[in-house]
Design an enzyme around this catalytic site. Sequence first.
Site, mmCIF file in Angstrom:
data_model
loop_
_atom_site.group_PDB
_atom_site.id
_atom_site.type_symbol
_atom_site.label_atom_id
_atom_site.label_comp_id
_atom_site.label_asym_id
_atom_site.label_seq_id
_atom_site.Cartn_x
_atom_site.Cartn_y
_atom_site.Cartn_z
ATOM 1 N N TRP A 143 0.836 -1.209 0.000
ATOM 2 C CA TRP A 143 0.000 0.000 0.000
ATOM 3 C C TRP A 143 0.862 1.247 0.000
ATOM 4 C CZ3 TRP A 143 -4.366 -0.980 -1.931
ATOM 5 C CH2 TRP A 143 -5.052 -2.149 -1.629
ATOM 6 N N ASP A 157 -1.400 6.534 6.582
ATOM 7 C CA ASP A 157 -2.473 5.663 6.125
ATOM 8 C C ASP A 157 -2.774 4.682 7.263
ATOM 9 O OD1 ASP A 157 -4.111 3.753 4.985
ATOM 10 O OD2 ASP A 157 -2.778 3.278 3.306
ATOM 11 N N LYS A 196 -12.222 -1.879 7.002
ATOM 12 C CA LYS A 196 -11.489 -2.876 7.785
ATOM 13 C C LYS A 196 -11.858 -2.808 9.263
ATOM 14 C CE LYS A 196 -8.408 -3.212 4.120
ATOM 15 N NZ LYS A 196 -7.593 -2.346 3.282
#
Length: 363
Positions: free
Chosen positions: A102, A173, A197
Amino acid sequence: MNNMHNFNPGPAALPDEVKRRAKEEGFNIDNGNLSIMEYSHRSKEYEAIHFGTQEKIKQILKVPDNFDILFLQGGASLQFAMIPMNFLTPGKKAGYVLSGSWSEKAYEEALRCGESYVYASSAEKQYRSIPNIYSWEPNENTAYFHLTSNNTIYGTQWYQYPQHHHDLPVCIDMSSDIFSRPIDWSKVDFIYAGAQKNAGPAGVTIVIVKKEWLESANDNIPKIMSYRTHQQKNSLYHTPPTFSVFIMGLMMDWIIDQGGVDKLHERNAQKANLIYSLMDQSDHFYLPHAEKHSRSMMNITFRLPSVELEQLFLTRAMDEGFLGLKGHRSVGGCRISLYNAVTTESTKILTEYMANFRQQHTC
Ligand SMILES: *Cc1c(COP(=O)(O)O)cnc(C)c1O
């Protein structure tokens, strides 16, 4: 329902209580004639949900008054592009810490927007650990640093964020570990997370940004891409994902009921410890990808002695009602995701399965 144990990496498990309330309350507005999905985002019914959810987030994460909470769309992936569009102003560079897939994606988007560089990386160690950044020197004219607090695919996590490194703004993030533990706001300027999530369903992205830093943002970009547009309109510049925000609000109530992020942090540590202890005592049968000092509490990525055994492990697990244990397609192997909604009970039942499987297959 409850012979299933959901370890999906995302979208992921929601607490039973949240699902029950979603069914009851989401479809029972105006004496059962309307669902929340059918209301205008300008209605007082939706506004109560929208601002109520922001308030709860502020309370749960102890967000200081000099930060704004925004609800956006496009997932964390759109943030990869929006951050540099807004903050990577001409003449500046952005420093990216690479700790997994990511963060690589975030860096690639920044390269498309302006000058960016890899500030630190653990790529050469197959992303088994969080890179050490203290010995590194930033380039001149660095606009900000970017890092990924939990590496969903490789199973590593920052335990402590760097102390304001060289006084430069820090963007994080937090898609896969927001609400799993408290946040030290003295160390961050901007955080973001897709909700799917640890915070609810897909469709809404949480951004929390320091007001003062936002003032320095680039205005010369399309309006919809500008954080200031959304800030000035209280995240109601255009239609927000109303149903996702509604469910996220229920999720926030649940977090408060559980005793908040301190309690969840404790519980998450216990759950992760159950799994890691079993792995550490398995004589290298279950081999976590992460080095010990970087192990994630949210995603445990691991291998078995052979691909055949991994396959068997996954097939049997599926038969026994364990969902979502397959590793990400980019790295293979197996992965256990232990987000907030995964219960200690489910985690224990999984460790029993793993212990049995280990006994039946000596290597
Ligand atoms: C899942 C994930 C993303 C991608 O999120 P989308 O909402 O699908 O764009 C980004 N970063 C991290 C750390 C993730 O876990």
